[in-house]
Design a protein around this motif. Structure first.
Motif, PDB file in Angstrom:
ATOM      1  N   LEU A 174       9.476   7.086 -45.008  1.00  0.00           N
ATOM      2  CA  LEU A 174      10.578   6.137 -44.831  1.00  0.00           C
ATOM      3  C   LEU A 174      10.359   4.837 -45.588  1.00  0.00           C
ATOM      4  O   LEU A 174      11.244   3.977 -45.601  1.00  0.00           O
ATOM      5  CB  LEU A 174      10.760   5.822 -43.344  1.00  0.00           C
ATOM      6  N   CYS A 175       9.195   4.694 -46.210  1.00  0.00           N
ATOM      7  CA  CYS A 175       8.850   3.428 -46.841  1.00  0.00           C
ATOM      8  C   CYS A 175       9.840   3.065 -47.943  1.00  0.00           C
ATOM      9  O   CYS A 175      10.287   1.923 -48.038  1.00  0.00           O
ATOM     10  CB  CYS A 175       7.433   3.487 -47.397  1.00  0.00           C
ATOM     11  N   GLU A 176      10.192   4.029 -48.784  1.00  0.00           N
ATOM     12  CA  GLU A 176      11.115   3.747 -49.885  1.00  0.00           C
ATOM     13  C   GLU A 176      12.465   3.277 -49.377  1.00  0.00           C
ATOM     14  O   GLU A 176      13.036   2.309 -49.875  1.00  0.00           O
ATOM     15  CB  GLU A 176      11.281   4.993 -50.757  1.00  0.00           C
ATOM     16  N   LEU A 229      12.274  -0.257 -48.024  1.00  0.00           N
ATOM     17  CA  LEU A 229      12.148  -1.295 -49.040  1.00  0.00           C
ATOM     18  C   LEU A 229      13.403  -1.445 -49.881  1.00  0.00           C
ATOM     19  O   LEU A 229      13.848  -2.566 -50.160  1.00  0.00           O
ATOM     20  CB  LEU A 229      10.958  -0.990 -49.956  1.00  0.00           C
ATOM     21  N   PHE A 230      13.974  -0.320 -50.297  1.00  0.00           N
ATOM     22  CA  PHE A 230      15.054  -0.362 -51.284  1.00  0.00           C
ATOM     23  C   PHE A 230      16.417   0.024 -50.721  1.00  0.00           C
ATOM     24  O   PHE A 230      17.423  -0.098 -51.424  1.00  0.00           O
ATOM     25  CB  PHE A 230      14.707   0.560 -52.458  1.00  0.00           C
ATOM     26  N   GLY A 231      16.465   0.498 -49.471  1.00  0.00           N
ATOM     27  CA  GLY A 231      17.741   0.879 -48.875  1.00  0.00           C
ATOM     28  C   GLY A 231      18.232   2.231 -49.372  1.00  0.00           C
ATOM     29  O   GLY A 231      17.569   2.902 -50.163  1.00  0.00           O
ATOM     30  N   TYR A 232      19.403   2.643 -48.919  1.00  0.00           N
ATOM     31  CA  TYR A 232      19.962   3.922 -49.364  1.00  0.00           C
ATOM     32  C   TYR A 232      21.483   3.866 -49.300  1.00  0.00           C
ATOM     33  O   TYR A 232      22.074   2.998 -48.651  1.00  0.00           O
ATOM     34  CB  TYR A 232      19.425   5.085 -48.534  1.00  0.00           C
ATOM     35  N   LYS A 233      22.088   4.817 -49.998  1.00  0.00           N
ATOM     36  CA  LYS A 233      23.527   4.938 -50.034  1.00  0.00           C
ATOM     37  C   LYS A 233      23.979   6.063 -49.108  1.00  0.00           C
ATOM     38  O   LYS A 233      23.215   6.988 -48.819  1.00  0.00           O
ATOM     39  CB  LYS A 233      24.010   5.221 -51.462  1.00  0.00           C
ATOM     40  N   ALA A 234      25.212   5.986 -48.674  1.00  0.00           N
ATOM     41  CA  ALA A 234      25.766   7.039 -47.821  1.00  0.00           C
ATOM     42  C   ALA A 234      25.684   8.378 -48.537  1.00  0.00           C
ATOM     43  O   ALA A 234      26.042   8.496 -49.709  1.00  0.00           O
ATOM     44  CB  ALA A 234      27.210   6.708 -47.456  1.00  0.00           C
ATOM     45  N   GLY A 235      25.186   9.390 -47.832  1.00  0.00           N
ATOM     46  CA  GLY A 235      25.069  10.721 -48.403  1.00  0.00           C
ATOM     47  C   GLY A 235      23.771  10.966 -49.153  1.00  0.00           C
ATOM     48  O   GLY A 235      23.567  12.056 -49.706  1.00  0.00           O
ATOM     49  N   ALA A 236      22.869   9.988 -49.172  1.00  0.00           N
ATOM     50  CA  ALA A 236      21.607  10.162 -49.894  1.00  0.00           C
ATOM     51  C   ALA A 236      20.760  11.258 -49.261  1.00  0.00           C
ATOM     52  O   ALA A 236      20.013  11.955 -49.937  1.00  0.00           O
ATOM     53  CB  ALA A 236      20.827   8.845 -49.929  1.00  0.00           C
ATOM     54  N   PHE A 237      20.896  11.431 -47.951  1.00  0.00           N
ATOM     55  CA  PHE A 237      20.178  12.487 -47.229  1.00  0.00           C
ATOM     56  C   PHE A 237      20.927  12.745 -45.935  1.00  0.00           C
ATOM     57  O   PHE A 237      21.911  12.066 -45.601  1.00  0.00           O
ATOM     58  CB  PHE A 237      18.720  12.093 -46.960  1.00  0.00           C
ATOM     59  N   THR A 238      20.498  13.754 -45.211  1.00  0.00           N
ATOM     60  CA  THR A 238      21.153  14.120 -43.957  1.00  0.00           C
ATOM     61  C   THR A 238      21.178  12.933 -43.001  1.00  0.00           C
ATOM     62  O   THR A 238      20.187  12.232 -42.838  1.00  0.00           O
ATOM     63  CB  THR A 238      20.408  15.301 -43.299  1.00  0.00           C
ATOM     64  N   ASP A 249      25.986   3.107 -46.009  1.00  0.00           N
ATOM     65  CA  ASP A 249      24.971   2.387 -46.778  1.00  0.00           C
ATOM     66  C   ASP A 249      24.086   1.548 -45.856  1.00  0.00           C
ATOM     67  O   ASP A 249      24.545   1.007 -44.839  1.00  0.00           O
ATOM     68  CB  ASP A 249      25.634   1.453 -47.799  1.00  0.00           C
ATOM     69  N   LYS A 250      22.829   1.461 -46.253  1.00  0.00           N
ATOM     70  CA  LYS A 250      21.904   0.599 -45.516  1.00  0.00           C
ATOM     71  C   LYS A 250      21.117  -0.244 -46.514  1.00  0.00           C
ATOM     72  O   LYS A 250      20.456   0.300 -47.397  1.00  0.00           O
ATOM     73  CB  LYS A 250      20.918   1.418 -44.673  1.00  0.00           C
ATOM     74  N   LEU A 272      18.055   4.542 -52.617  1.00  0.00           N
ATOM     75  CA  LEU A 272      18.061   6.003 -52.616  1.00  0.00           C
ATOM     76  C   LEU A 272      19.493   6.515 -52.668  1.00  0.00           C
ATOM     77  O   LEU A 272      20.365   6.034 -51.954  1.00  0.00           O
ATOM     78  CB  LEU A 272      17.358   6.527 -51.364  1.00  0.00           C
ATOM     79  N   GLY A 273      19.727   7.479 -53.532  1.00  0.00           N
ATOM     80  CA  GLY A 273      21.048   8.051 -53.667  1.00  0.00           C
ATOM     81  C   GLY A 273      21.967   7.280 -54.587  1.00  0.00           C
ATOM     82  O   GLY A 273      23.137   7.640 -54.745  1.00  0.00           O
ATOM     83  N   SER A 274      21.454   6.217 -55.233  1.00  0.00           N
ATOM     84  CA  SER A 274      22.288   5.416 -56.121  1.00  0.00           C
ATOM     85  C   SER A 274      21.860   5.638 -57.567  1.00  0.00           C
ATOM     86  O   SER A 274      20.700   5.919 -57.857  1.00  0.00           O
ATOM     87  CB  SER A 274      22.156   3.927 -55.777  1.00  0.00           C
TER      88      SER A 274
END
Length: 246
Positions: A4-6, A9-18, A23-24, A64-66
């Motif tokens: 979960l570290c990545e 630190l960098f957040g994620y986009k909707a749909g990046a994973f289950t 967005d976060k 993540l996912g972007s």
């Protein structure tokens, strides 16, 4: 956790994973126009080291996912208890990342090498725990203070803090006695070393005086051993009235 570290630190986009339904923002996004403190940098995984290096070099990261980079202007402060130079030699820490974060380096000596700080730290922790626990403890007895000054403190300041917290739990009155300290701190023959009539000021004076003697009264060498600035040492000598023997 490493997995979960990545995303932290960098957040994620909707749909990046289950279950990533929206967005976060990551920590770097939240630190925009401010400062991000990365503790225990020596323990991060190699894959995160690569991502972190790019942020430090270019100021750009990708959630993540972007597929679009985002700009970070956060000031980065890192800390570690590990010897990063040794980890670099063992190829456990990226050399390029090490030199990228090693711009302004501050080294904090272990508590065992700056025992003159112990009385001041004790006062700080007593004030803190008095506020947290609603107590009115005024200090330590001479014997209890001597025990703490004699200890080698392998756990550094955190160990000292835990020791004072332990004493707060065990102390029913307003003065911490030797019996209120963790038993492993008290040497069996500690009574032979207990000074009489010693105050916090006396203990600090004794610690600095002993360090000066060990270094032949050379202030630069003494300051280096104690881990303080030579001007700070000079002020302490003047304030405590320490005089070099003729």
């Amino acid at each position: 956790p490493e997995t979960l570290c990545e995303s932290e630190l960098f957040g994620y986009k909707a749909g990046a994973f289950t279950d990533a339904r929206k967005d976060k923002p990551g920590r770097f996004a939240m630190a925009r126009n401010g400062t991000i403190f990365l503790d225990e940098i020596g323990d991060i995984a190699p894959v995160v080291q690569v991502r972190l290096l790019r942020v430090l070099e270019s100021g750009i990261y990708e959630p993540l996912g972007s597929t679009k980079g985002e700009i970070s202007n956060a000031r980065v402060i890192t800390a570690t208890h590990r010897d990063l130079e040794s980890l670099v030699r063992q190829e456990k820490f990226r050399e390029d990342l090490y030199y990228r974060i090693n711009v302004m380096k501050l080294f904090l000596p272990p508590l065992a090498k700056r025992k003159e700080d112990i009385p001041l730290l004790i006062e700080h922790f007593i004030g803190r725990f008095n506020n947290l626990q609603g107590k009115e403890i005024i200090g330590l007895s001479q014997e209890a203070l001597a025990v703490l000054m004699l200890h080698s403190w392998p756990g550094n300041v955190r160990e000292l803090e835990n020791t004072i917290e332990h004493a707060f739990v065990m102390c029913p009155g307003n003065l911490i006695q030797r019996r209120h300290l963790p038993q492993h701190l008290v040497p069996k023959d500690s009574s032979a070393f207990m000074p009489t009539g010693a105050t916090l000021r006396d203990m600090e004076k004794r610690a600095i005086h002993d360090a000066l003697e060990r270094n032949g009264w050379k202030k630069v060498a003494t300051a280096r051993e104690l881990g303080i600035n030579k001007n700070t040492l000079r002020r302490k000598i003047e304030r405590l009235g320490i005089v070099e023997p003729s």
